[in-house]
Design a protein around this motif. Structure first.
Motif, PDB file in Angstrom:
ATOM      1  N   SER A 186     -16.654 -12.759   5.233  1.00 31.27           N
ATOM      2  CA  SER A 186     -17.412 -13.870   5.092  1.00 31.27           C
ATOM      3  C   SER A 186     -18.708 -13.077   4.157  1.00 31.27           C
ATOM      4  N   SER A 217     -20.995 -27.923   0.456  1.00 36.10           N
ATOM      5  CA  SER A 217     -20.506 -27.697   1.857  1.00 36.10           C
ATOM      6  C   SER A 217     -19.451 -28.431   2.257  1.00 36.10           C
ATOM      7  N   TYR A 268     -12.054 -19.433   0.109  1.00 35.52           N
ATOM      8  CA  TYR A 268     -13.073 -19.528   0.942  1.00 35.52           C
ATOM      9  C   TYR A 268     -13.856 -20.856   1.104  1.00 35.52           C
ATOM     10  N   ILE A 282     -17.019 -23.166   1.814  1.00 32.49           N
ATOM     11  CA  ILE A 282     -18.513 -23.246   1.766  1.00 32.49           C
ATOM     12  C   ILE A 282     -19.270 -23.482   2.705  1.00 32.49           C
ATOM     13  N   LYS A 283     -19.787 -22.918   3.492  1.00 38.10           N
ATOM     14  CA  LYS A 283     -20.705 -23.085   4.885  1.00 38.10           C
ATOM     15  C   LYS A 283     -21.775 -23.831   4.406  1.00 38.10           C
ATOM     16  N   ALA A 311     -24.296 -19.321  -2.221  1.00 42.21           N
ATOM     17  CA  ALA A 311     -23.393 -20.103  -1.232  1.00 42.21           C
ATOM     18  C   ALA A 311     -23.133 -19.219  -0.022  1.00 42.21           C
ATOM     19  N   ILE A 364     -20.380 -18.338   2.324  1.00 40.84           N
ATOM     20  CA  ILE A 364     -18.811 -18.594   2.487  1.00 40.84           C
ATOM     21  C   ILE A 364     -18.105 -17.814   3.586  1.00 40.84           C
TER      22      ILE A 364
END
Length: 353
Positions: free
Chosen positions: A274, A287, A303, A305-306, A322, A324
């Motif tokens: 991450s 997100s 990945y 996107i958090k 971002a 991720i």
């Protein structure tokens, strides 16, 4: 990278279009889009004439609706917010309007409540709380039975967030929608865009072993049934990790123990690979979206996107930072040549979740 002259913004204040006035004073606009937390919006305005701190002073609790994008291209709808805080600073004089997603600010959603749910499925509990909030549920929810859930002087949103964490779901409120989606469903989506290493302004990715687990277990003595419920799983575990995740939670059944243990193990291990990336602004950087990163060796891949922080300013144009994490678990070593660079996926806007 786009300049501020190429940036499109639209701002409504209590339904009234104030874009022209905002644009004249705009120093920066910051929009942070989270998977499991309230979205935020910050609008910073130059105020040498004192209008924003006097006759144009915004009302706390007023609604702000914002859109951002590139002139003549796709537009990102940031959603509806409520003004939470107003800050005046200087010199020179400037006013910052800090807003939070309206779904998290409205009164009844924050009210502390007490309720007992008995012999209901997880889906029934979520839909019951959503109905109390006047929200529409988005997502397919398990019919696993929860024997008893006591909500003792807790906000509905707090209860939902706890349930989501316990059973492996992503929870959020966007406008009038209550998002409750299984994490595996989000992580299994196709990438919406491809980015080469050269597309990134900066990046920081970490491949860690600390805080990761090979398996997870739970053991709970149910005093009412007079029995012990035990379960152990390595599904979602990492082969290069040595630790076992021991859960200390009450469970009603082996089915419940299985779902909670698998969810906890996946949650603990998902941040193994991450980090953070910075990119020029794009409507796909939101997100819940999957993006594909390439020419990063073993850390290349898909990945999720958090969270994504969008910043529009008069000096830098539109930038995105971002957070991720890698999905899919593949660690194939790429050949670092232009000849082996895959074709770009068409970058198209995608709705949040």
């Amino acid at each position: 990278m786009e300049t501020i002259d190429q940036i499109y913004i639209k701002v409504l204040y209590n339904g009234k279009n104030i874009t022209a006035d905002v644009s004249k004073s705009l120093m920066s606009l910051g929009y942070t889009d989270h998977m499991s937390e309230a979205d935020t919006l910050d609008i910073t305005l130059e105020d040498s004439q004192g209008k924003w701190q006097s006759e144009w002073y915004p009302e706390k609790g007023a609604t702000i609706t914002a859109q951002i994008g590139i002139l003549g291209a796709e537009v990102l709808d940031c959603g509806i917010f409520e003004i939470d805080e107003i800050e005046l600073y200087g010199s020179p004089d400037a006013v910052n309007i800090r807003c939070i997603a309206a779904g998290f600010k409205q009164g009844q959603k924050r009210t502390l409540k007490s309720h007992v749910h008995e012999k209901k499925t997880l889906s029934q509990i979520v839909h019951t709380i959503a109905a109390d909030l006047g929200l529409k549920v988005i997502g397919s929810i398990s019919n696993i039975t929860v024997e008893r859930l006591v909500q003792q002087k807790k906000g509905n949103l707090t209860t939902l967030k706890k349930l989501a964490s316990r059973y492996g779901y992503t929870f959020n409120v966007r406008d009038q929608n209550l998002i409750f989606i299984k994490n595996e469903e989000l992580e299994g989506k196709q990438a919406v865009a491809y980015f080469d290493k050269t597309d990134l302004i900066s990046f920081s990715l970490t491949d860690r072993t600390f805080g990761t687990y090979s398996s997870a277990s739970i053991r709970f003595h149910n005093p009412e049934a007079g029995s012990i419920i035990e379960y152990k799983t390595s599904e979602g575990g990492l082969p290069n990790a040595d630790d076992i995740l021991h859960l200390e939670q009450s469970v009603d059944s082996i089915e419940q123990a299985q779902q909670m243990t698998k969810s906890a193990l996946r949650e603990a291990n998902k941040m193994q690979q991450s980090g953070n990336i910075s990119l020029p602004g794009s409507v796909v950087l939101i997100s819940g979206n999957i993006i594909s990163l390439h020419r990063l060796g073993r850390l290349s891949g898909d990945y999720l996107i958090k969270s994504a922080s969008h910043t529009l300013s008069s000096t830098s144009g539109w930038l995105v930072d971002a957070e991720i994490y890698k999905v899919g678990g593949k660690e194939e070593l790429e050949k670092q040549t232009e000849r082996n660079t895959p074709k770009k996926i068409k970058k198209t806007a995608a709705s949040k979740f």
